[in-house]
Design an enzyme around this catalytic site. Sequence first.
Site, short mmCIF file in Angstrom:
data_model
loop_
_atom_site.label_atom_id
_atom_site.label_comp_id
_atom_site.label_asym_id
_atom_site.label_seq_id
_atom_site.Cartn_x
_atom_site.Cartn_y
_atom_site.Cartn_z
N SER B 151 49.69 14.94 -7.71
CA SER B 151 49.19 13.59 -8.00
C SER B 151 47.82 13.69 -8.69
O SER B 151 47.71 14.41 -9.69
CB SER B 151 49.12 12.79 -6.70
OG SER B 151 49.01 11.41 -6.97
N ASP B 317 60.46 10.14 -8.26
CA ASP B 317 59.05 9.73 -8.38
C ASP B 317 58.92 8.76 -9.55
O ASP B 317 59.08 9.15 -10.71
CB ASP B 317 58.18 10.97 -8.62
CG ASP B 317 56.69 10.67 -8.71
OD1 ASP B 317 56.31 9.47 -8.71
OD2 ASP B 317 55.90 11.62 -8.75
N HIS B 350 57.27 9.74 -5.02
CA HIS B 350 56.04 10.47 -5.29
C HIS B 350 55.57 11.29 -4.09
O HIS B 350 55.05 12.39 -4.24
CB HIS B 350 54.96 9.47 -5.71
CG HIS B 350 53.67 10.11 -6.09
ND1 HIS B 350 53.55 10.97 -7.16
CD2 HIS B 350 52.44 10.06 -5.53
CE1 HIS B 350 52.29 11.40 -7.25
NE2 HIS B 350 51.60 10.87 -6.28
#
EC number: 2.3.1.31
Lengths: 374, 374
Positions: B151, B317, B350
């Site tokens: 991320s 994601d 995610h």
Amino acid sequence: MAEDNSPFGAARALTLAGPLALDGGASLAPVDFAYETYGALNESRSNAILICHALTGDQHVASQHPVTGKPGWWARMVGEGKPIDPARHFIICINVLGSCMGSAGPASLAEDGRPHAMRFPVITLRDMVRAQAMLLDHLGIETLQAVIGGSMGGMQVLQWAACYPQRVRSAVAIATAARHSAQNIAFHEVGRQAIMADPNWRGGDYYADGEPPTKGLSVARMAAHITYLSEEGLTEKFGRRLQARDSKSFGFDADFQIESYLRHQGISFVDRFDANSYLYITRAMDYFDLAEEHGGLLANAFAGSSTRFCVISFDSDWLYPTSEAKTIVRALNAGGAEVSFVELPSPFGHDAFLLDTPGLNTAVDGFLKAGEGA
Amino acid sequence: MAEDNSPFGAARALTLAGPLALDGGASLAPVDFAYETYGALNESRSNAILICHALTGDQHVASQHPVTGKPGWWARMVGEGKPIDPARHFIICINVLGSCMGSAGPASLAEDGRPHAMRFPVITLRDMVRAQAMLLDHLGIETLQAVIGGSMGGMQVLQWAACYPQRVRSAVAIATAARHSAQNIAFHEVGRQAIMADPNWRGGDYYADGEPPTKGLSVARMAAHITYLSEEGLTEKFGRRLQARDSKSFGFDADFQIESYLRHQGISFVDRFDANSYLYITRAMDYFDLAEEHGGLLANAFAGSSTRFCVISFDSDWLYPTSEAKTIVRALNAGGAEVSFVELPSPFGHDAFLLDTPGLNTAVDGFLKAGEGA
């Protein structure tokens, strides 16, 4: 009962005695309705089309909005020479139960002369549809040529067909789903929490004095608005372009166009919508699960229906994606109902049902005319 | 400078004189750092691995969190017998600039002895990475065996490789993107507006007295949390199941499990995170566009790089989807860099980079060991 005689976009208000029994166990009496009609009912009373509006929509489907001054929210679909045409159809659009444009909702007055606020009973999509049926009964409209709507409007269409199959000859459900998913509920819950976190909300009692919870409602609208647009559409429309500046501010102003756009969406929304109505209507949508009402099997909702169905989805709609439309279509097939289905291409996500989306008017027009020709 | 001698998870704090020049034109001096190290630096100083954390992460990568008491956020990846192993690696994880776990940020003290609050300069991902490099310089670590993160951690990885190609032998970028999209910015802007709408925010000056803007921060976290999970994962985990009740309440309690879960995520977050840090770090992420820093062409960021790259995405994601990973991979190919790419299947969106995702540890382990064997 206020009425006027204008042939187009006649704004009407009506209060029926009720009671209207609600799914939650309570009942409403009396029941206020605000609605608009366009065109005239024919002699055989067979040309009525009910248009169902979305979460933040209203009865001003093809007339100027009294607060914003903007054209009706579906003027692209409704009007002279459009698929829904007052020259051919008697068109009715009713502000849904729980809303804030004149129909009974948290902002309308209770028997004690004060707004219901959070004393208003929690309602369901089925309650909204029952209320509409009560109004149509009063108007002497037994059968609808068509019920049509997008998003929450499409949910009402499905609910109409499930509750009153004999009254609906054609049903057009656009950009919608037969139940709210966990992700749908999650987005709504964020919006509700944003409203309730605003100290101006004060348990919903903000009508008489003080400021309404505009900041919370604005945040709720911003979060929801993201779900109405596709990632592709956002990139095309805004990308990473800056707003009225050549370089980043290194501050917390709206540097990016998308920030400025969202802030505008939030701020302008609070002028035309009531925060408590937002709570009630999102709740009704989250409670919506047509299969649940029919023993867990969606096909049961439509078993043996003689209604003609048209289901339309948009390929970039991630709020109510094509997979949800296909679930509806499979259930209609399993229930033996007649159904047309089309997925239209659009880069604009869920909002495509409100926009100038190629193929949309053609699909609706063809479906309605086929029903009239039959 | 606080230090301890424990061999594992040593929490360290350090203040460097600076100044640290920032992209926005300001500079920071002195600069506070909070970080953890695990394992020992070998004689050739060649086994250092820098782990970069995400938006709301921290330096407690494999040690108990001091506030929540939970295990480190990446204990699945870091530890004895794990891909990143203190028996083999000297592991460093630094609380990013702008955060609130000890490194310089809005909550840290300015020269006047009061928290910076909104006087803290707006920072960028590149500023975060420059700060990390300054600390590594101080520690005498010239070259990193690897930089790894998911991320926002993955964004730092890419930024490290772009800024200091000679210092990074291997780079592992997981569930990330080389720039923030309009949709990414939009979600962050909703969070910022939720915080700023909270009257307790008071322009960021809530440290000395009064309550912090917990309600606004909680709403921000709820909105963000939806983006961390996939629609599929939400359906699998929660569906429309009710929370500790047999039927709907017809009220505004958390009827659905997903509502209860989101409320919990919001409420528990505010105990461990600072609202102003949330503003600053989301801003840094929104400003991130690695191509923009390199003449608009992402490949330029990696031209001629001798760094080995591993790019990993997850198929569900939608925050930083596989298409973003492929954009990075194409740029690396165009820049002539060595790159492995894998899209892993996971239903969890995610968040998969933090979870027990099949294939993730194997991919990282294989990539790191191949680099060590070379």
